[in-house]
Design a protein around this motif. Sequence first.
Motif, PDB file in Angstrom:
ATOM      1  N   ASP A  23      46.895  42.996  32.081  1.00  0.00           N
ATOM      2  CA  ASP A  23      47.235  44.385  31.784  1.00  0.00           C
ATOM      3  C   ASP A  23      46.225  45.024  30.842  1.00  0.00           C
ATOM      4  O   ASP A  23      46.036  46.234  30.853  1.00  0.00           O
ATOM      5  CB  ASP A  23      48.635  44.464  31.168  1.00  0.00           C
ATOM      6  N   ASN A  63      42.454  50.527  46.675  1.00  0.00           N
ATOM      7  CA  ASN A  63      43.832  50.695  47.134  1.00  0.00           C
ATOM      8  C   ASN A  63      44.577  49.377  47.298  1.00  0.00           C
ATOM      9  O   ASN A  63      45.806  49.337  47.252  1.00  0.00           O
ATOM     10  CB  ASN A  63      43.849  51.489  48.445  1.00  0.00           C
ATOM     11  N   GLY A 121      44.290  47.021  45.103  1.00  0.00           N
ATOM     12  CA  GLY A 121      44.580  46.542  43.754  1.00  0.00           C
ATOM     13  C   GLY A 121      43.602  45.494  43.262  1.00  0.00           C
ATOM     14  O   GLY A 121      43.738  44.991  42.145  1.00  0.00           O
ATOM     15  N   ASP A 141      40.454  48.267  39.652  1.00  0.00           N
ATOM     16  CA  ASP A 141      41.230  49.373  39.070  1.00  0.00           C
ATOM     17  C   ASP A 141      40.492  50.696  39.137  1.00  0.00           C
ATOM     18  O   ASP A 141      41.122  51.757  39.138  1.00  0.00           O
ATOM     19  CB  ASP A 141      41.564  49.055  37.601  1.00  0.00           C
ATOM     20  N   VAL A 183      40.085  56.598  40.761  1.00  0.00           N
ATOM     21  CA  VAL A 183      41.314  55.919  40.333  1.00  0.00           C
ATOM     22  C   VAL A 183      42.274  55.889  41.519  1.00  0.00           C
ATOM     23  O   VAL A 183      42.303  56.828  42.322  1.00  0.00           O
ATOM     24  CB  VAL A 183      41.973  56.655  39.141  1.00  0.00           C
ATOM     25  N   LYS A 184      43.052  54.835  41.629  1.00  0.00           N
ATOM     26  CA  LYS A 184      43.987  54.702  42.745  1.00  0.00           C
ATOM     27  C   LYS A 184      44.999  55.839  42.748  1.00  0.00           C
ATOM     28  O   LYS A 184      45.523  56.231  41.707  1.00  0.00           O
ATOM     29  CB  LYS A 184      44.718  53.358  42.660  1.00  0.00           C
ATOM     30  N   ASN A 216      48.208  56.542  40.296  1.00  0.00           N
ATOM     31  CA  ASN A 216      48.012  56.011  38.946  1.00  0.00           C
ATOM     32  C   ASN A 216      47.532  57.130  38.021  1.00  0.00           C
ATOM     33  O   ASN A 216      46.469  57.035  37.399  1.00  0.00           O
ATOM     34  CB  ASN A 216      47.017  54.849  38.960  1.00  0.00           C
ATOM     35  N   ASP A 217      48.348  58.158  37.900  1.00  0.00           N
ATOM     36  CA  ASP A 217      47.986  59.315  37.090  1.00  0.00           C
ATOM     37  C   ASP A 217      47.895  58.973  35.610  1.00  0.00           C
ATOM     38  O   ASP A 217      47.115  59.582  34.875  1.00  0.00           O
ATOM     39  CB  ASP A 217      49.008  60.439  37.298  1.00  0.00           C
ATOM     40  N   LEU A 250      46.759  56.188  34.229  1.00  0.00           N
ATOM     41  CA  LEU A 250      45.440  55.621  33.954  1.00  0.00           C
ATOM     42  C   LEU A 250      44.377  56.709  33.972  1.00  0.00           C
ATOM     43  O   LEU A 250      43.487  56.736  33.113  1.00  0.00           O
ATOM     44  CB  LEU A 250      45.110  54.542  34.982  1.00  0.00           C
TER      45      LEU A 250
END
Length: 258
Positions: free
Chosen positions: A30, A87, A89, A92, A219-220, A223-224, A226
């Motif tokens: 994480d 996408n 994962g 990141d 960014v994926k 994932n707002d 991040l």
Amino acid sequence: MKRLIPMILVIAALFSIVTGCSSKSNEAKDKTLVIGIDDKFAPMGFRDENNKIVGFDIDYAKAATEKMGKKVKFQPIDWSTKEAELNSGRIDLIWNGYTITDERKQKVLFTKPYLKNAQVVVTLADSKLTKLDDLTGKVVGLQTLSSAADALNAAPIKKKIKTVTEFSDNVQALTDLKSGRLDAVVIDEVVIDYYMKKEKEAFKIFDESLAPEEYGIGVKKGNDALLEKLQKALDDMNEDGSAAAISKKWFGENKVLN
């Protein structure tokens, strides 16, 4: 029963150790952001003579993730599968001279643009080719599934080119240009500027560019959180001068957009 009690205690202890290790592993994950890069994309991200990954985007990412309280891992990827890597994962962020386009906006979230660029045509210094029309009937190289390909596909001259040869990276394309297997290469201006400083007499750039563009960080989708944290770190770097310092190190001037 007396025999069972020690066995139960041992099992409980082992379970505690395993779950504890798993918890620490997840916590470490994480705290680490995995960034997908093309490790042959100088000066943004590439390997130096000691095989160490260096570059403007590398320093820029290290500084930003430090502000976010995160560790960073740079993961070389096949650039043609960058959105799939994001996408899935496995990474990141896509952060290595990643051009913002409308098509890519459908696949990923982007930060605000942080650097301007353009797609240009480069040929050998002693070539008679000087303008886009001179590419008629010629063999042109570029990196596969790159913004160079997008720019050339959108240009009228594309229909007049004899052959477009695609490469996994720009280094291979420039090598084929120097060997005479290509007449020209479509490439990021930022990239060819770097190589022209190293090989001053090797190349020349057409005065006409194919397309202006801007770099952003991918960014994926979804994932707002991040994206928001990353953008704040970038904004803070603009304010405290650290972004400008990194730019001056690699480009000799501050090219970072505010």
